[in-house]
Design a protein around this motif. Sequence first.
Motif, short mmCIF file in Angstrom:
data_model
loop_
_atom_site.label_atom_id
_atom_site.label_comp_id
_atom_site.label_asym_id
_atom_site.label_seq_id
_atom_site.Cartn_x
_atom_site.Cartn_y
_atom_site.Cartn_z
N LEU A 37 -5.83 -4.25 5.08
CA LEU A 37 -5.52 -2.70 5.49
C LEU A 37 -4.19 -1.91 4.93
O LEU A 37 -3.19 -2.61 4.81
N GLY A 38 -4.37 -0.91 4.79
CA GLY A 38 -3.18 -0.05 4.37
C GLY A 38 -2.70 0.75 5.49
O GLY A 38 -3.38 0.41 6.76
N VAL A 39 -1.56 1.06 5.61
CA VAL A 39 -0.82 1.67 6.40
C VAL A 39 -1.67 2.58 7.19
O VAL A 39 -1.55 2.74 8.57
N GLU A 40 -2.23 3.73 6.61
CA GLU A 40 -3.15 4.81 7.17
C GLU A 40 -4.15 4.26 8.06
O GLU A 40 -4.49 4.63 9.21
N ALA A 41 -4.97 3.40 7.59
CA ALA A 41 -6.17 2.61 8.31
C ALA A 41 -5.40 1.91 9.61
O ALA A 41 -6.16 1.95 10.48
N PRO A 76 -0.59 -5.09 -4.64
CA PRO A 76 -0.89 -5.20 -6.00
C PRO A 76 -0.43 -4.06 -6.85
O PRO A 76 -0.40 -2.89 -6.52
N ALA A 77 -0.16 -4.40 -8.16
CA ALA A 77 0.32 -3.23 -9.04
C ALA A 77 -0.65 -2.04 -9.15
O ALA A 77 -1.63 -2.25 -9.28
N GLY A 78 0.23 -1.04 -8.84
CA GLY A 78 -0.40 0.31 -8.88
C GLY A 78 -1.22 0.55 -7.63
O GLY A 78 -1.83 1.70 -7.61
N HIS A 79 -1.08 -0.09 -6.60
CA HIS A 79 -1.81 0.15 -5.44
C HIS A 79 -0.76 0.03 -4.11
O HIS A 79 0.41 -0.34 -4.31
N PRO A 80 -1.15 0.92 -3.09
CA PRO A 80 -0.13 0.75 -2.09
C PRO A 80 -0.31 -0.55 -1.31
O PRO A 80 -1.12 -1.42 -1.66
N CYS A 99 -12.67 0.13 -7.68
CA CYS A 99 -12.65 0.56 -6.33
C CYS A 99 -11.39 0.25 -5.42
O CYS A 99 -11.36 0.59 -4.35
N GLY A 100 -10.78 -0.82 -6.14
CA GLY A 100 -9.70 -1.31 -5.36
C GLY A 100 -9.88 -2.43 -4.40
O GLY A 100 -9.09 -2.83 -3.64
N ALA A 101 -11.18 -2.75 -4.10
CA ALA A 101 -11.54 -3.81 -3.28
C ALA A 101 -10.63 -5.04 -3.29
O ALA A 101 -10.34 -5.43 -4.55
N VAL A 102 -10.26 -5.83 -2.32
CA VAL A 102 -9.38 -6.82 -2.40
C VAL A 102 -9.97 -8.10 -1.49
O VAL A 102 -10.62 -7.76 -0.72
N ALA A 103 -10.07 -9.07 -2.20
CA ALA A 103 -10.47 -10.38 -1.65
C ALA A 103 -9.75 -11.53 -1.59
O ALA A 103 -8.84 -11.61 -2.63
N ASP A 104 -9.70 -12.45 -0.80
CA ASP A 104 -8.66 -13.66 -0.67
C ASP A 104 -9.33 -14.65 -1.86
O ASP A 104 -10.64 -14.71 -1.85
#
Length: 145
Positions: A37-41, A76-80, A99-104
């Motif tokens: 999650l990002g800070v805003e979420a 990740p580079a270029g992402h918050p 889309c910027g989705a992230v997975a482990d």
Amino acid sequence: MTASPRPTTAEELRGAGLRVTAARVALLETVRDGDHLGVEAIAARVRDRVGHISVQAVYEALHALTAAGLVRRIEPAGHPALFEGRVGDNHHHIVCRSCGAVADVDCAVGDAPCLTAADDHGFAIDEAEVVYWGVCPDCSTGRSS
């Protein structure tokens, strides 16, 4: 013999030397319940649980929780910055370029080969950060339609 019960969130905060507040409990549980999650979420979900909390207070609490090892920050580079509750292991991430989705992604199998550098330059390596980049299945399907 029975296993000892898992400590409560408040006990974990105390054990890490942090003051227990409703906002910190909600924040730690939100990060653990979320998925990179990002800070805003995080702020929005914490507000749903405890009412008003400023974004600055969220940043400060995330900094304290990260420093205490209770949450992990990835950027990740270029992402918050994103935050996750999976700590204490040496896992990596895969990021969708579309889309910027992230997975482990678990470390390669075996004896932590990702910690064996070709040349360690004298460093005592204890963690490796690997980010894989690609296109997620949803975005791949959208491209082929």
